[in-house]
Write an enzyme that holds these catalytic residues in place. Structure first.
Site, PDB file in Angstrom:
ATOM      1  N   TYR A  54       1.208  -1.172   0.300  1.00 18.36           N
ATOM      2  CA  TYR A  54      -0.150  -0.319  -0.423  1.00 18.36           C
ATOM      3  C   TYR A  54       0.834   1.759  -0.161  1.00 18.36           C
ATOM      4  CZ  TYR A  54      -5.139  -0.031  -0.186  1.00 18.36           C
ATOM      5  OH  TYR A  54      -6.675   0.391  -0.814  1.00 18.36           O
ATOM      6  N   GLU A  56      -0.297   5.105  -0.753  1.00 26.58           N
ATOM      7  CA  GLU A  56      -1.259   6.424  -0.775  1.00 26.58           C
ATOM      8  C   GLU A  56       0.194   7.276  -0.469  1.00 26.58           C
ATOM      9  OE1 GLU A  56      -4.914   6.183   1.320  1.00 26.58           O
ATOM     10  OE2 GLU A  56      -5.888   5.084   0.313  1.00 26.58           O
ATOM     11  N   ASP A 199      -5.528  13.775 -25.755  1.00 27.21           N
ATOM     12  CA  ASP A 199      -5.388  11.939 -25.497  1.00 27.21           C
ATOM     13  C   ASP A 199      -4.962  11.255 -26.278  1.00 27.21           C
ATOM     14  OD1 ASP A 199      -6.647   9.555 -24.407  1.00 27.21           O
ATOM     15  OD2 ASP A 199      -8.455   9.747 -24.033  1.00 27.21           O
ATOM     16  N   THR A 225      -3.086   5.768 -22.262  1.00 26.41           N
ATOM     17  CA  THR A 225      -3.654   4.440 -21.209  1.00 26.41           C
ATOM     18  C   THR A 225      -1.663   4.008 -21.519  1.00 26.41           C
ATOM     19  OG1 THR A 225      -3.914   3.177 -23.354  1.00 26.41           O
ATOM     20  CG2 THR A 225      -5.576   4.302 -21.555  1.00 26.41           C
ATOM     21  N   LYS A 228      -2.175  -0.485 -24.876  1.00 28.95           N
ATOM     22  CA  LYS A 228      -2.648  -0.236 -26.866  1.00 28.95           C
ATOM     23  C   LYS A 228      -1.031  -0.525 -27.032  1.00 28.95           C
ATOM     24  CE  LYS A 228      -6.604   1.667 -25.499  1.00 28.95           C
ATOM     25  NZ  LYS A 228      -7.297   2.766 -24.919  1.00 28.95           N
ATOM     26  N   ARG A 234      -2.267  -3.196 -18.238  1.00 33.39           N
ATOM     27  CA  ARG A 234      -3.588  -2.190 -18.398  1.00 33.39           C
ATOM     28  C   ARG A 234      -2.853  -0.443 -17.355  1.00 33.39           C
ATOM     29  NH1 ARG A 234      -6.508  -4.688 -21.028  1.00 33.39           N
ATOM     30  NH2 ARG A 234      -7.995  -2.838 -21.056  1.00 33.39           N
TER      31      ARG A 234
HETATM   32  C1  LIG Z   1      -8.916   3.284 -24.684  1.00 38.95           C
HETATM   33  C2  LIG Z   1      -9.680   4.437 -24.441  1.00 38.95           C
HETATM   34  C3  LIG Z   1      -9.283   5.526 -23.470  1.00 38.95           C
HETATM   35  C4  LIG Z   1      -9.902   4.797 -21.477  1.00 38.95           C
HETATM   36  O1  LIG Z   1      -8.944   3.350 -21.091  1.00 38.95           O
HETATM   37  P1  LIG Z   1      -9.930   2.517 -20.289  1.00 38.95           P
HETATM   38  O2  LIG Z   1      -8.733   2.368 -19.751  1.00 38.95           O
HETATM   39  O3  LIG Z   1     -10.471   0.994 -20.970  1.00 38.95           O
HETATM   40  O4  LIG Z   1     -10.510   3.084 -18.952  1.00 38.95           O
HETATM   41  C5  LIG Z   1      -9.308   6.830 -22.958  1.00 38.95           C
HETATM   42  N1  LIG Z   1      -9.068   7.410 -24.014  1.00 38.95           N
HETATM   43  C6  LIG Z   1      -9.403   6.901 -25.000  1.00 38.95           C
HETATM   44  C7  LIG Z   1      -8.624   7.567 -26.915  1.00 38.95           C
HETATM   45  C8  LIG Z   1      -8.692   5.672 -25.726  1.00 38.95           C
HETATM   46  O5  LIG Z   1      -8.903   5.368 -26.675  1.00 38.95           O
END
Ligand SMILES: *Cc1c(COP(=O)(O)O)cnc(C)c1O
Length: 447
Positions: A54, A56, A199, A225, A228, A234
């Site tokens: 933990y 925090e 993003d 993220t 991807k 994740r």
């Molecule tokens: C996948 C994605 C997210 C969210 O990610 P999660 O891990 O599924 O919550 C946010 N923004 C974009 C553009 C994404 O492609």
């Protein structure tokens, strides 16, 4: 190497699902553009005793003792992120992309403030202000769109920003196959005094490798993220750029506070460790080659699909992703294409297309991409093969059409059983298994 050996001995019920899932991953073409196969090194870090702690707070400022080495791990991940993306601040604690994005709202807006993002059915993400997402309910969302040709409508975004004076604008989305116009959006944000957040969840690996333009010079905040194209575990990160700190010297602090204590408790330290590993990998020359191969593959696949008579939104791709427009077979055909391709061993996802004539649950497109199959080592010749197979599958759905609401469940059930028995589809399934066996996934894993 036996994998999940202890699970096999102690939890056979769980093990049997895991074993089938590994076989599914190995024997199919994973073409969902948001998925990838992370390295064994990343998996080792994530699947370790590092899950036990933990912590925090932030390094040097924790609410729990015993964090000397966890601090080291988090600082390593953060330093690697800063170096790789060329930014002065990186928070590596977000549990995933959606909470990372929500934290950006809390760092820059008050509830009820106006925000702008790419409309969901135009490729935008739920968290960019869609009505069913908390972000569309807590904030006044003004969506911008893509034009009929599928490219971003920058003029509309500029006009909407002038009229609505948003506090926060998002650029970057989840189903857009062209380079994001970061520079143009930076002018739009400047004109309206908004914070601009990129993003880059989908394209982070491409940005890291220099295969897609970096937003770092143009935006105040970058979220991504890590699972991807970046090919990590994740998780997610929020980065603040030099431009962001110029606009608001407290922005980094605001972001950190929005994550903890604003939204989250203890960070997932085992995932932070996996992120650190992934960032090291993404800094390597091999990763640069990988990312550029993703795009070459995506282009080769697009070329073959077009040659085989399949329509693509924007007529092609600049990144890892393609969006098939199925409207020439009828509206709402995405589910048919997705299920038929799945029966053939090709995993994709149904998706809306610009000007969607049906609905998000029964959309008229299919989204697919090359990150995962490129990780397996496939190159342009295999993309040609895959393109031919996809086109053949799509021929098989053309005699179907989406019926009215009440009849859908029965109709789709009948469709699925027919498609599973379809000789062409079965033949392609065999070809897919054969192709996959030439590019073994996790060859060292035995179960
Ligand atoms: C996948 C994605 C997210 C969210 O990610 P999660 O891990 O599924 O919550 C946010 N923004 C974009 C553009 C994404 O492609």
């Amino acid at each position: 190497m036996r994998t999940l050996e202890s699970v096999m001995e102690n939890d056979p019920e769980l093990f049997s699902y895991a074993k089938k899932e590994l076989a599914r991953q190995r024997e199919g073409l994973e073409m969902i553009p948001s998925e990838n196969f992370t390295s064994e090194t990343v998996m080792q870090a994530v699947g370790s005793f590092l899950t036990n702690k933990y912590s925090e707070g932030y390094p040097g400022k924790r609410y729990y003792g015993g964090n000397e080495f966890i601090d080291g791990i988090e600082m390593l991940a953060s330093a690697r992120a800063k170096k790789l993306f060329g930014v002065p601040h990186a928070n590596v604690q977000p549990y995933s992309g959606s909470p990372a994005n929500l934290a950006v709202y809390f760092a820059t807006c008050k509830t009820g403030d106006t925000i702008m993002g790419q409309n969901l059915t135009d490729g935008g993400h739920l968290t960019h202000g869609w009505k069913t997402s908390a972000t569309g309910q807590l904030f006044r969302s003004v969506p911008y769109h893509v034009k009929a040709d599928g490219y971003m409508d920058i003029d509309e975004a500029r006009r909407l920003a002038k009229e609505n004076k948003p506090k926060l604008i998002w650029v970057g989305s989840t189903a857009y196959t062209r380079e994001f116009p970061f520079e143009e959006f930076s002018e739009i944000a400047e004109e309206s005094g908004a914070y601009l957040a990129a993003d880059i969840a989908h394209i982070a690996g491409l940005v890291a490798a220099g295969v897609h333009k970096s937003p770092a010079k143009y935006v105040h905040i970058i979220t991504t993220t890590t699972h991807k194209t970046l090919r990590g575990p994740r998780g997610a990160m929020i980065m603040v750029t030099d431009k962001g700190l110029e606009k608001d010297p407290e922005l980094a602090e605001k972001v950190d506070k929005a994550i903890f204590p604003g939204m989250q408790g203890g960070p997932h330290d085992h995932v932070t460790a996996g992120i650190a590993v992934a960032l090291k990998e993404a800094s390597s020359p091999q990763f640069k080659e990988y990312a550029s191969q993703i795009v070459k593959n995506s282009r080769a696949l697009a070329a073959q699909l077009l040659e085989s008579g399949v329509s693509l939104v924007t007529g092609g791709t600049d990144n890892h992703m393609l969006l098939i427009d199925l409207t020439k077979y009828g509206n709402g055909m995405g589910v048919f294409a997705q299920d038929a391709l799945e029966a053939a061993g090709i995993t994709v996802n149904k998706n809306t297309i610009p000007g969607e004539p049906s609905s998000p649950f029964y959309p008229s497109g299919v989204r697919l991409g090359t990150p995962a199959i490129t990780t397996r080592g496939m190159k342009e010749p295999e993309m040609r093969e895959v393109g031919v197979m996809i086109a053949k599958v799509l021929v098989e759905i053309q005699k179907y059409s989406l019926p009215e609401k009440e009849k859908r469940a029965d109709y789709l059930k009948a469709f699925r059983s027919e498609i599973n028995a379809n000789a062409t589809i079965r033949g392609i399934r065999g070809e897919v298994v054969k192709l996959c066996s030439k590019f073994p996934l996790y060859p060292g894993f035995e179960m």
